[in-house]
Motif scaffolding. Structure first.
Motif, PDB file in Angstrom:
ATOM      1  N   LEU A  12       0.762  -1.290  -0.023  1.00 47.19           N
ATOM      2  CA  LEU A  12      -0.071   0.012  -0.051  1.00 47.19           C
ATOM      3  C   LEU A  12       0.745   1.129  -0.043  1.00 47.19           C
ATOM      4  N   ARG A  13       2.001   1.278   0.445  1.00 48.03           N
ATOM      5  CA  ARG A  13       3.064   2.244   0.639  1.00 48.03           C
ATOM      6  C   ARG A  13       3.450   2.588  -0.706  1.00 48.03           C
ATOM      7  N   PHE A  14       3.734   1.401  -1.465  1.00 49.13           N
ATOM      8  CA  PHE A  14       4.217   1.725  -2.828  1.00 49.13           C
ATOM      9  C   PHE A  14       3.250   2.161  -3.622  1.00 49.13           C
ATOM     10  N   LEU A  15       2.026   1.768  -3.837  1.00 52.36           N
ATOM     11  CA  LEU A  15       0.869   2.149  -4.468  1.00 52.36           C
ATOM     12  C   LEU A  15       0.600   3.842  -3.983  1.00 52.36           C
ATOM     13  N   LEU A  16       0.637   4.072  -2.626  1.00 47.02           N
ATOM     14  CA  LEU A  16       0.483   5.512  -2.281  1.00 47.02           C
ATOM     15  C   LEU A  16       1.498   6.341  -2.879  1.00 47.02           C
ATOM     16  N   ALA A  17       2.655   5.947  -2.922  1.00 47.96           N
ATOM     17  CA  ALA A  17       3.984   6.614  -3.487  1.00 47.96           C
ATOM     18  C   ALA A  17       3.828   6.832  -5.151  1.00 47.96           C
ATOM     19  N   ALA A  18       3.145   5.777  -5.811  1.00 48.06           N
ATOM     20  CA  ALA A  18       2.941   6.063  -7.342  1.00 48.06           C
ATOM     21  C   ALA A  18       1.963   7.040  -7.500  1.00 48.06           C
ATOM     22  N   VAL A  19       0.830   6.919  -6.541  1.00 48.19           N
ATOM     23  CA  VAL A  19      -0.200   7.985  -6.753  1.00 48.19           C
ATOM     24  C   VAL A  19       0.370   9.209  -6.671  1.00 48.19           C
ATOM     25  N   LYS A  20       0.847   9.522  -5.444  1.00 51.57           N
ATOM     26  CA  LYS A  20       1.591  11.084  -5.246  1.00 51.57           C
ATOM     27  C   LYS A  20       2.454  11.499  -6.200  1.00 51.57           C
ATOM     28  N   GLN A  21       3.247  10.357  -6.694  1.00 54.24           N
ATOM     29  CA  GLN A  21       4.136  10.883  -7.621  1.00 54.24           C
ATOM     30  C   GLN A  21       3.562  11.581  -9.028  1.00 54.24           C
ATOM     31  N   LYS A  22       2.650  10.774  -9.368  1.00 51.78           N
ATOM     32  CA  LYS A  22       1.656  11.185 -10.427  1.00 51.78           C
ATOM     33  C   LYS A  22       0.943  12.451 -10.162  1.00 51.78           C
ATOM     34  N   GLU A  23       0.377  12.589  -9.070  1.00 53.82           N
ATOM     35  CA  GLU A  23       0.099  13.847  -8.769  1.00 53.82           C
ATOM     36  C   GLU A  23       0.848  15.027  -8.680  1.00 53.82           C
ATOM     37  N   VAL A  24       2.126  14.840  -8.210  1.00 53.21           N
ATOM     38  CA  VAL A  24       3.070  15.745  -8.500  1.00 53.21           C
ATOM     39  C   VAL A  24       3.589  16.172  -9.841  1.00 53.21           C
ATOM     40  N   ASP A  25       3.706  15.170 -10.572  1.00 60.57           N
ATOM     41  CA  ASP A  25       4.036  15.375 -11.809  1.00 60.57           C
ATOM     42  C   ASP A  25       3.072  16.032 -12.767  1.00 60.57           C
ATOM     43  N   GLU A  26       1.860  15.798 -12.444  1.00 59.92           N
ATOM     44  CA  GLU A  26       0.665  16.602 -13.235  1.00 59.92           C
ATOM     45  C   GLU A  26       0.141  17.831 -12.382  1.00 59.92           C
ATOM     46  N   ARG A  27       0.666  18.154 -11.041  1.00 54.42           N
ATOM     47  CA  ARG A  27       0.364  19.229 -10.590  1.00 54.42           C
ATOM     48  C   ARG A  27      -1.219  19.350 -10.278  1.00 54.42           C
TER      49      ARG A  27
END
Length: 85
Positions: A12-27
């Motif tokens: 779940l931490r890996f998944l959350l990190a992937a979601v947060k990374q996408k949010e940061v990339d797309e702002r």
């Protein structure tokens, strides 16, 4: 975390990190459909890893990937059964 389910927590931490990374990339905040796409991508990666590990006779690592994939699939919408279609 309280249940001490370390494998589940790590996945779940890996998944959350992937979601947060996408949010940061797309702002921007992601939609449910975009988050589902990320989960599907993670499941696909696990399937490919399982095939590679099984081919290399690394069953312990393949089993770990299978467990992670099972956790990720819990968060995907259920496919329609043949009776519902």
């Amino acid at each position: 975390m309280r249940a001490k389910a370390a494998e589940r927590l790590t996945t779940l931490r890996f998944l959350l990190a992937a979601v947060k990374q996408k949010e940061v990339d797309e702002r921007r905040d992601l939609t449910d459909a975009e988050i589902t796409a990320i989960i599907e991508k993670q499941v696909k990666q696990r399937r490919e890893s399982i095939a590679a590990f099984e081919q290399a006779v690394r069953t312990e690592t393949a089993d770990q990937e299978k467990a992670e994939m099972a956790v990720l699939q819990e968060f995907l919408p259920q496919a329609a059964s043949p009776e519902e279609a």
